[in-house]
Motif scaffolding. Sequence first.
Motif, PDB file in Angstrom:
ATOM      1  N   ARG A  68      41.024  31.396  50.290  1.00 48.97           N
ATOM      2  CA  ARG A  68      41.582  32.819  50.497  1.00 48.97           C
ATOM      3  C   ARG A  68      43.023  32.585  49.997  1.00 48.97           C
ATOM      4  N   VAL A  98      42.435  33.607  46.077  1.00 52.71           N
ATOM      5  CA  VAL A  98      42.159  34.956  46.018  1.00 52.71           C
ATOM      6  C   VAL A  98      43.593  35.788  46.104  1.00 52.71           C
ATOM      7  N   ASP A  99      44.110  35.489  47.242  1.00 51.91           N
ATOM      8  CA  ASP A  99      45.293  36.190  47.654  1.00 51.91           C
ATOM      9  C   ASP A  99      46.531  36.250  46.479  1.00 51.91           C
ATOM     10  N   PHE A 110      35.834  37.574  46.410  1.00 50.71           N
ATOM     11  CA  PHE A 110      36.376  38.646  46.932  1.00 50.71           C
ATOM     12  C   PHE A 110      35.213  39.148  48.092  1.00 50.71           C
ATOM     13  N   LYS A 165      41.149  44.985  51.135  1.00 44.82           N
ATOM     14  CA  LYS A 165      41.455  44.803  49.903  1.00 44.82           C
ATOM     15  C   LYS A 165      40.421  44.105  49.035  1.00 44.82           C
ATOM     16  N   TYR A 166      39.674  43.113  49.604  1.00 44.36           N
ATOM     17  CA  TYR A 166      38.731  42.381  48.886  1.00 44.36           C
ATOM     18  C   TYR A 166      37.795  43.248  48.670  1.00 44.36           C
ATOM     19  N   VAL A 224      44.837  39.138  44.261  1.00 48.39           N
ATOM     20  CA  VAL A 224      44.326  40.526  44.811  1.00 48.39           C
ATOM     21  C   VAL A 224      45.285  40.989  45.477  1.00 48.39           C
ATOM     22  N   LEU A 232      35.024  36.934  51.209  1.00 50.58           N
ATOM     23  CA  LEU A 232      36.357  36.872  52.001  1.00 50.58           C
ATOM     24  C   LEU A 232      36.192  38.340  52.623  1.00 50.58           C
ATOM     25  N   TYR A 233      35.566  39.255  52.253  1.00 53.64           N
ATOM     26  CA  TYR A 233      35.454  40.684  52.863  1.00 53.64           C
ATOM     27  C   TYR A 233      34.366  40.553  53.852  1.00 53.64           C
TER      28      TYR A 233
END
Length: 399
Positions: free
Chosen positions: A81, A84-85, A113, A124-125, A88, A116-117
Motif C-alpha cells: 500500500r 502504491v500510494d 491497484f 482511487k485504486y 496513485v 488494494l481496491y
Amino acid sequence: MLTLQLVSLAVALGGFLPQVALARPKSYGVWAADSIISRGQGHGLDNNNAPRVSYEHGEFQWALRLLYEKTGNKTYFDYIRTGVDNIVQEDGSVLAYTIPYASLDPLRAGPSFMYLYEKTGAAKYKKAADLFRSQLNVQPRTPEGQFWHRSTYPNQGWLDGIYMADVFYARYTLAYQPTNATAWADVAKQFHLQWAHTLQYPNATDAGITQLLYHGYDSERTAVWALPDRGRAPHIWLRAVGWYAMALVDTLELFPRSHPDYAKLLAYAKFMFPKIRDAADKGSGVWWHIMTEPGRAGNYFESSGAAMFVYASLKAVRLGYVSDADGSIVKGMKKAYGYATSNWVTPLANGTMDWEMTVNVGSLGSNGTYEYYIAQPIALNDLKGAAAFVLASLEYERL
C-alpha cells in the motif's frame, strides 16, 4: 523479521533502513522479501525518491501479496500500500505515467491497484486501474493485433510485454468484465501471436535447440535485428522466456475454462514446461543467459530467468497445467533452486541476503546481437531477479 516500525522508518528515510541486524528467517522467500524491504526497494519511488511506475515494483508487490496470504504478516500488505500510494493520487491519477508514451511496462503495477481496491474499497485504486485499462484501448498494434511493446518500437512484440500487460489485462477482465468474451480473446491473442512469430523450430540452425521462444519479433521486418523468418529476433534470451512463462501460468489461473482459447493456452503450457526442463544445463541444472549459445565464450548462468523458470514450472505442475508423472520437472526445478541458493544467495552480517547474477537489462531497442546481450551489466540485488527469487521460493516451499 522486519517490524512495521522498521518499515515505517524506512519510508521516512526515503526507503532505506539503518544497518539493523535482522534475524534470518527459515524461509528463503521471507528472507529475500525482508532483505528487499530493508533496502527500500519496490516502494513506488526511484533512487532519488521521485515517483516511479515500475514493472519491477509490480512484480515484487505480487510476491508480497502471496507472502501476506501465506504468513498473515501485515508488514507485506502495508508495504504494497505504501508503494502504491507513492504513485496513485486521491483522484486516481498516477504520477510519472502518461498514456501517449504507450509503453506496456508500467501496466504490471496495475494488479496492485486492483488488489488494494478489493481489500480497502478506496475508489482511487479502482480509478487508477481503469486508467491503466484505458491505455489498452489506444495502444498501437501490429496489423494482426499484437500490442506494440512501446510506441518507439513500431510493430514489435516482445515476450516481456506479455507479462507486463496481459496479466493485468486478464485480472482486470476477470474482476470487472468477466463475461467479456472479446476481451478474453484479445488477451489470448497476445500469447498466440507472440508464440507464432517467435517459437524456435526444431530444425533451426542455432547452436542451442530448445524449441522455446526468441526474444521478440518485428512484423514489418524493419528493425536491424529482424530476420526474414517471421521478423523474429536472432536469440532466445533467458529472462524474456521467463517473463512469458510466468505470464502463461498466472493468466491460465484467471482465464475462463469455458472460453475456446483456454485450450490453446493450456497447450502452450504443456509444450513449454517440459522444454524448459530439457533446456537446463546438465551439470548445474540452471540455464544459459543466451539459450541459443550454450557454453559460448562470454555466456553465463543468469539468475532472474532461472528463478522465473522455477516459479512458473512448479506452479504449472501444482495447478495441473502440465503432467509430471515421472517427477522430472519437479526434480529439475529442485536442482535449479539448489544451485540458486548455493550460488546466488549471499548472507550478510546484518541478517539480510544479497541476490547475485541478474543481468540489468536486455532490450530489442538494440542491434540484438549476442555481443550486445553479454555486454550488459550484471547487477547486485536487481529487483527483477530478487522478486523472482521470492516467487520461486514460495513455490518451492509448497513442495
